[in-house]
Motif scaffolding. Structure first.
Motif, PDB file in Angstrom:
ATOM      1  N   LEU A  56       0.817  -1.218   0.000  1.00  0.00           N
ATOM      2  CA  LEU A  56       0.000   0.000   0.000  1.00  0.00           C
ATOM      3  C   LEU A  56       0.851   1.268   0.000  1.00  0.00           C
ATOM      4  O   LEU A  56       0.311   2.366  -0.066  1.00  0.00           O
ATOM      5  N   GLY A  57       2.152   1.123   0.094  1.00  0.00           N
ATOM      6  CA  GLY A  57       3.038   2.273   0.013  1.00  0.00           C
ATOM      7  C   GLY A  57       3.442   2.847   1.351  1.00  0.00           C
ATOM      8  O   GLY A  57       3.833   4.019   1.420  1.00  0.00           O
ATOM      9  N   ALA A  58       3.377   2.056   2.424  1.00  0.00           N
ATOM     10  CA  ALA A  58       3.706   2.558   3.759  1.00  0.00           C
ATOM     11  C   ALA A  58       5.201   2.848   3.872  1.00  0.00           C
ATOM     12  O   ALA A  58       6.031   2.026   3.495  1.00  0.00           O
ATOM     13  N   THR A  59       5.512   4.034   4.404  1.00  0.00           N
ATOM     14  CA  THR A  59       6.890   4.348   4.754  1.00  0.00           C
ATOM     15  C   THR A  59       7.181   3.747   6.129  1.00  0.00           C
ATOM     16  O   THR A  59       6.298   3.151   6.756  1.00  0.00           O
ATOM     17  N   GLU A  60       8.414   3.933   6.633  1.00  0.00           N
ATOM     18  CA  GLU A  60       8.795   3.257   7.874  1.00  0.00           C
ATOM     19  C   GLU A  60       7.877   3.623   9.040  1.00  0.00           C
ATOM     20  O   GLU A  60       7.388   2.743   9.757  1.00  0.00           O
ATOM     21  N   LYS A  61       7.611   4.926   9.258  1.00  0.00           N
ATOM     22  CA  LYS A  61       6.810   5.334  10.411  1.00  0.00           C
ATOM     23  C   LYS A  61       5.336   4.996  10.220  1.00  0.00           C
ATOM     24  O   LYS A  61       4.667   4.523  11.145  1.00  0.00           O
ATOM     25  N   THR A  62       4.815   5.226   9.031  1.00  0.00           N
ATOM     26  CA  THR A  62       3.400   4.912   8.792  1.00  0.00           C
ATOM     27  C   THR A  62       3.156   3.409   8.928  1.00  0.00           C
ATOM     28  O   THR A  62       2.098   2.984   9.403  1.00  0.00           O
ATOM     29  N   TYR A  63       4.129   2.613   8.527  1.00  0.00           N
ATOM     30  CA  TYR A  63       4.012   1.157   8.667  1.00  0.00           C
ATOM     31  C   TYR A  63       3.900   0.755  10.136  1.00  0.00           C
ATOM     32  O   TYR A  63       3.046  -0.070  10.501  1.00  0.00           O
ATOM     33  N   LEU A  64       4.751   1.335  10.998  1.00  0.00           N
ATOM     34  CA  LEU A  64       4.729   0.984  12.416  1.00  0.00           C
ATOM     35  C   LEU A  64       3.400   1.376  13.062  1.00  0.00           C
ATOM     36  O   LEU A  64       2.835   0.619  13.860  1.00  0.00           O
ATOM     37  N   VAL A  65       2.885   2.553  12.698  1.00  0.00           N
ATOM     38  CA  VAL A  65       1.597   3.007  13.243  1.00  0.00           C
ATOM     39  C   VAL A  65       0.478   2.067  12.800  1.00  0.00           C
ATOM     40  O   VAL A  65      -0.338   1.609  13.611  1.00  0.00           O
ATOM     41  N   ALA A  66       0.433   1.762  11.509  1.00  0.00           N
ATOM     42  CA  ALA A  66      -0.640   0.921  10.962  1.00  0.00           C
ATOM     43  C   ALA A  66      -0.577  -0.496  11.533  1.00  0.00           C
ATOM     44  O   ALA A  66      -1.612  -1.082  11.887  1.00  0.00           O
ATOM     45  N   ARG A  67       0.627  -1.056  11.624  1.00  0.00           N
ATOM     46  CA  ARG A  67       0.764  -2.429  12.130  1.00  0.00           C
ATOM     47  C   ARG A  67       0.281  -2.537  13.577  1.00  0.00           C
ATOM     48  O   ARG A  67      -0.466  -3.459  13.934  1.00  0.00           O
ATOM     49  N   SER A  68       0.686  -1.598  14.412  1.00  0.00           N
ATOM     50  CA  SER A  68       0.272  -1.620  15.819  1.00  0.00           C
ATOM     51  C   SER A  68      -1.243  -1.472  15.947  1.00  0.00           C
ATOM     52  O   SER A  68      -1.892  -2.200  16.710  1.00  0.00           O
ATOM     53  N   PHE A  69      -1.806  -0.565  15.164  1.00  0.00           N
ATOM     54  CA  PHE A  69      -3.257  -0.323  15.188  1.00  0.00           C
ATOM     55  C   PHE A  69      -4.018  -1.603  14.840  1.00  0.00           C
ATOM     56  O   PHE A  69      -5.003  -1.964  15.506  1.00  0.00           O
ATOM     57  N   LEU A  70      -3.561  -2.290  13.819  1.00  0.00           N
ATOM     58  CA  LEU A  70      -4.277  -3.475  13.339  1.00  0.00           C
ATOM     59  C   LEU A  70      -4.100  -4.680  14.259  1.00  0.00           C
ATOM     60  O   LEU A  70      -5.022  -5.488  14.415  1.00  0.00           O
ATOM     61  N   TRP A  71      -2.924  -4.827  14.873  1.00  0.00           N
ATOM     62  CA  TRP A  71      -2.733  -5.943  15.799  1.00  0.00           C
ATOM     63  C   TRP A  71      -3.621  -5.789  17.043  1.00  0.00           C
ATOM     64  O   TRP A  71      -3.979  -6.773  17.683  1.00  0.00           O
ATOM     65  N   ILE A  72      -3.992  -4.565  17.357  1.00  0.00           N
ATOM     66  CA  ILE A  72      -4.897  -4.331  18.490  1.00  0.00           C
ATOM     67  C   ILE A  72      -6.351  -4.552  18.086  1.00  0.00           C
ATOM     68  O   ILE A  72      -7.131  -5.172  18.817  1.00  0.00           O
ATOM     69  N   SER A  73      -6.745  -4.073  16.901  1.00  0.00           N
ATOM     70  CA  SER A  73      -8.170  -4.044  16.534  1.00  0.00           C
ATOM     71  C   SER A  73      -8.656  -5.258  15.745  1.00  0.00           C
ATOM     72  O   SER A  73      -9.818  -5.658  15.884  1.00  0.00           O
ATOM     73  N   LEU A  74      -7.813  -5.874  14.930  1.00  0.00           N
ATOM     74  CA  LEU A  74      -8.287  -6.988  14.098  1.00  0.00           C
ATOM     75  C   LEU A  74      -8.732  -8.223  14.886  1.00  0.00           C
ATOM     76  O   LEU A  74      -9.685  -8.900  14.482  1.00  0.00           O
ATOM     77  N   PRO A  75      -8.081  -8.574  16.010  1.00  0.00           N
ATOM     78  CA  PRO A  75      -8.545  -9.763  16.734  1.00  0.00           C
ATOM     79  C   PRO A  75      -9.985  -9.689  17.232  1.00  0.00           C
ATOM     80  O   PRO A  75     -10.599 -10.734  17.479  1.00  0.00           O
ATOM     81  N   THR A  76     -10.553  -8.493  17.381  1.00  0.00           N
ATOM     82  CA  THR A  76     -11.941  -8.375  17.850  1.00  0.00           C
ATOM     83  C   THR A  76     -12.932  -8.254  16.696  1.00  0.00           C
ATOM     84  O   THR A  76     -14.091  -7.895  16.916  1.00  0.00           O
ATOM     85  N   ASN A  77     -12.481  -8.565  15.491  1.00  0.00           N
ATOM     86  CA  ASN A  77     -13.402  -8.550  14.358  1.00  0.00           C
ATOM     87  C   ASN A  77     -14.589  -9.488  14.581  1.00  0.00           C
ATOM     88  O   ASN A  77     -15.700  -9.236  14.117  1.00  0.00           O
ATOM     89  N   VAL A  78     -14.373 -10.577  15.322  1.00  0.00           N
ATOM     90  CA  VAL A  78     -15.459 -11.519  15.606  1.00  0.00           C
ATOM     91  C   VAL A  78     -16.554 -10.859  16.447  1.00  0.00           C
ATOM     92  O   VAL A  78     -17.751 -11.144  16.260  1.00  0.00           O
ATOM     93  N   LEU A  79     -16.187  -9.967  17.362  1.00  0.00           N
ATOM     94  CA  LEU A  79     -17.193  -9.250  18.158  1.00  0.00           C
ATOM     95  C   LEU A  79     -18.030  -8.345  17.256  1.00  0.00           C
ATOM     96  O   LEU A  79     -19.249  -8.255  17.401  1.00  0.00           O
ATOM     97  N   MET A  80     -17.354  -7.669  16.339  1.00  0.00           N
ATOM     98  CA  MET A  80     -18.068  -6.803  15.396  1.00  0.00           C
ATOM     99  C   MET A  80     -19.008  -7.624  14.527  1.00  0.00           C
ATOM    100  O   MET A  80     -20.135  -7.201  14.234  1.00  0.00           O
ATOM    101  N   ALA A  81     -18.566  -8.814  14.126  1.00  0.00           N
ATOM    102  CA  ALA A  81     -19.402  -9.674  13.288  1.00  0.00           C
ATOM    103  C   ALA A  81     -20.683 -10.072  14.012  1.00  0.00           C
ATOM    104  O   ALA A  81     -21.779 -10.018  13.430  1.00  0.00           O
ATOM    105  N   PHE A  82     -20.570 -10.462  15.280  1.00  0.00           N
ATOM    106  CA  PHE A  82     -21.765 -10.806  16.043  1.00  0.00           C
ATOM    107  C   PHE A  82     -22.699  -9.605  16.170  1.00  0.00           C
ATOM    108  O   PHE A  82     -23.915  -9.720  16.003  1.00  0.00           O
ATOM    109  N   GLY A  83     -22.134  -8.439  16.486  1.00  0.00           N
ATOM    110  CA  GLY A  83     -22.963  -7.246  16.618  1.00  0.00           C
ATOM    111  C   GLY A  83     -23.698  -6.907  15.332  1.00  0.00           C
ATOM    112  O   GLY A  83     -24.892  -6.598  15.332  1.00  0.00           O
ATOM    113  N   MET A  84     -22.986  -6.979  14.200  1.00  0.00           N
ATOM    114  CA  MET A  84     -23.605  -6.695  12.907  1.00  0.00           C
ATOM    115  C   MET A  84     -24.662  -7.734  12.568  1.00  0.00           C
ATOM    116  O   MET A  84     -25.705  -7.413  11.976  1.00  0.00           O
ATOM    117  N   ALA A  85     -24.423  -8.987  12.927  1.00  0.00           N
ATOM    118  CA  ALA A  85     -25.399 -10.046  12.661  1.00  0.00           C
ATOM    119  C   ALA A  85     -26.688  -9.809  13.450  1.00  0.00           C
ATOM    120  O   ALA A  85     -27.798  -9.907  12.902  1.00  0.00           O
TER     121      ALA A  85
END
Length: 459
Positions: A135-164
């Protein structure tokens, strides 16, 4: 001939489904209005979160969160695709007055959706380095994005139940409680976000943690409404889940393929913008947040008309199904016109609020000026896709969405970037929407006529 009255079957004694009587325009407006309130609340929360991040005055952090949300857009789009069979199957069963079937289908659908959402997160997390660099991430943007996603992606299952659960409520015609469940996400985020981002100094990681708490609230409130007010969940049964998987995935697979066209094209567009630096990526991130807030009514309309169409199809009211599409077109014209005028008026204050540097501000303001015509034709595709997914033509939805996201966007955005820079790329993303929008809505009316002819031939 025996004149003795025949006892009515339990299905015939069931109450009349809500959407098969009364004004179709009223149903469209009520369902869309409540859906819009809930969706815009979530989108505003995302916008405010990015606004908070921008106040840290670090364009790389704003760009990093922007890249992370491209990936979150992908997972949420899959979830939305999984919602569609739940809404279609449950509303159709309720329209035909088969309540026990509706309860079973709702339960199976919620569990299947949660399983797929979990698998999606498990597949994406190990691939984050490759995806973010693509996606074109530079060094700092990559670190920010990776940390954000490792925190939020594991709870995608909670969002799925709520949306269902929210989809089950809408299939039952309870748009108000579905909206309340969705609003819980906004309520939690508005309160917790500034505490974690600024108060505890967690910055972008604080925004990611807030997402997890908001998803937990969404799941809890949706579950309470579905069980206490509608009793539309049955005890899970493995045999039923396996049996219901076939009709579920018959709709879900093409619906998911349809929905991921948007995040794939968004990722492609982000990679194009990344060639012009973090300022252009930040502009893309702001546009990605402003767009669903501004045009949330179109997103809500696509979800709102599904249960209305489904119940009327179950009741074989083809005249009302045609009218639902006509009412949706009227809504799209009026809504897009109003939003376009508003975006044009607030384009400068909007960029000032984000402390946008010159390039970022210029691109966001340019988008506000041309957004109306682009989103009118995209809205036509949304309405048509909702019809296709709920009336048994999901492959049409896949064709039109991918057609618009590839042939209708990629060559135009690429050539526009070559000729006119980032502004040319922005202009290019909308050009192909014109032909696909017109063709999609014409095809949607044709599918209803075809269903009516098939029903008459069968009798």
């Amino acid at each position: 001939m025996d004149a003795t009255p025949t006892a009515k079957a339990p299905e015939e004694q069931a109450p009349t489904p809500r959407f098969v009587v009364g004004s179709t325009m009223r149903h469209v407006l009520v369902m869309t209005g409540t859906g819009t309130a809930g969706l815009i609340a979530i989108f505003i929360v995302d916008l405010i979160s990015l606004l908070y991040i921008s106040w840290l005055k670090d364009p790389s952090m704003t760009a990093g969160v922007g890249l992370a949300t491209v990936m979150m857009f992908f997972t949420i789009s899959i979830n939305v695709g999984l919602m569609i069979p739940i809404g279609a199957l449950v509303s159709r069963a309720l329209g035909a007055r088969r309540r026990e079937d509706a309860r079973r289908l709702a339960t199976s659908g919620c569990i299947l959706m949660a399983i797929i959402a979990t698998l999606v997160s498990l597949i994406i997390l190990p691939l984050l380095p490759q995806i973010l660099h693509m996606l074109g991430a530079t060094e700092k943007t990559y670190l920010v994005a990776r940390s954000f996603l490792w925190i939020s992606l594991p709870t995608n299952v909670l969002m799925a139940f709520g949306m269902a659960f929210s989809t089950v409520l809408r299939a039952a015609g309870d748009a108000k409680r579905s909206m309340y469940a969705t609003l819980s996400v906004a309520a939690v985020t508005i309160v917790v976000d500034p505490i974690l981002i600024f108060g505890l100094g967690l910055k972008s990681d604080g925004a990611a943690l807030t997402i997890n708490l908001a998803r937990l609230a969404y799941l809890y409130i949706g579950y309470r409404y579905v069980t206490r007010h509608h009793d539309l969940l049955a005890r899970p049964n493995l045999r039923s889940i396996v049996a219901d998987a076939r009709p579920f995935f018959a709709i879900a697979v093409p619906a998911i393929l349809t929905n991921i066209a948007a995040p794939v094209s968004s990722a492609f567009f982000t990679s194009i913008m990344s060639r012009f630096g973090d300022g252009a990526i930040a502009a893309s991130a702001i546009i990605d947040r402003v767009t669903p807030v501004a045009f949330g009514g179109l997103f809500a309309l696509a979800g709102a008309i599904g249960p209305v169409l489904g119940q009327n199809w179950g009741a074989r009211r083809y005249d009302r199904m045609n009218q639902v599409l006509k009412d949706s077109l009227t809504f799209t014209i009026v809504y897009v016109g109003c939003v376009w005028a508003l975006l044009y008026l607030v384009r400068v204050p909007l960029t000032l609020a984000f402390n946008a540097p010159d390039l970022t501000a210029d691109l966001v303001q340019f988008f506000c000026q041309l957004s109306g015509p682009i989103w009118f034709f995209i809205g036509l595709v949304f309405v048509a896709n909702a019809s296709f997914n709920n009336l048994g033509f999901p492959l049409f939805s896949t064709f039109f969405n991918w057609g618009r996201a590839t042939l209708g966007m990629i060559p135009f955005a690429y050539y526009g970037a070559q000729v006119g820079g980032p502004k040319g790329a922005l202009l290019g993303i909308g050009v192909g929407s014109v032909a696909f929008g017109i063709a999609a809505i014409i095809t949607a009316f044709w599918t209803i006529r075809r269903l009516e002819r098939q029903a008459k031939a069968a009798h």
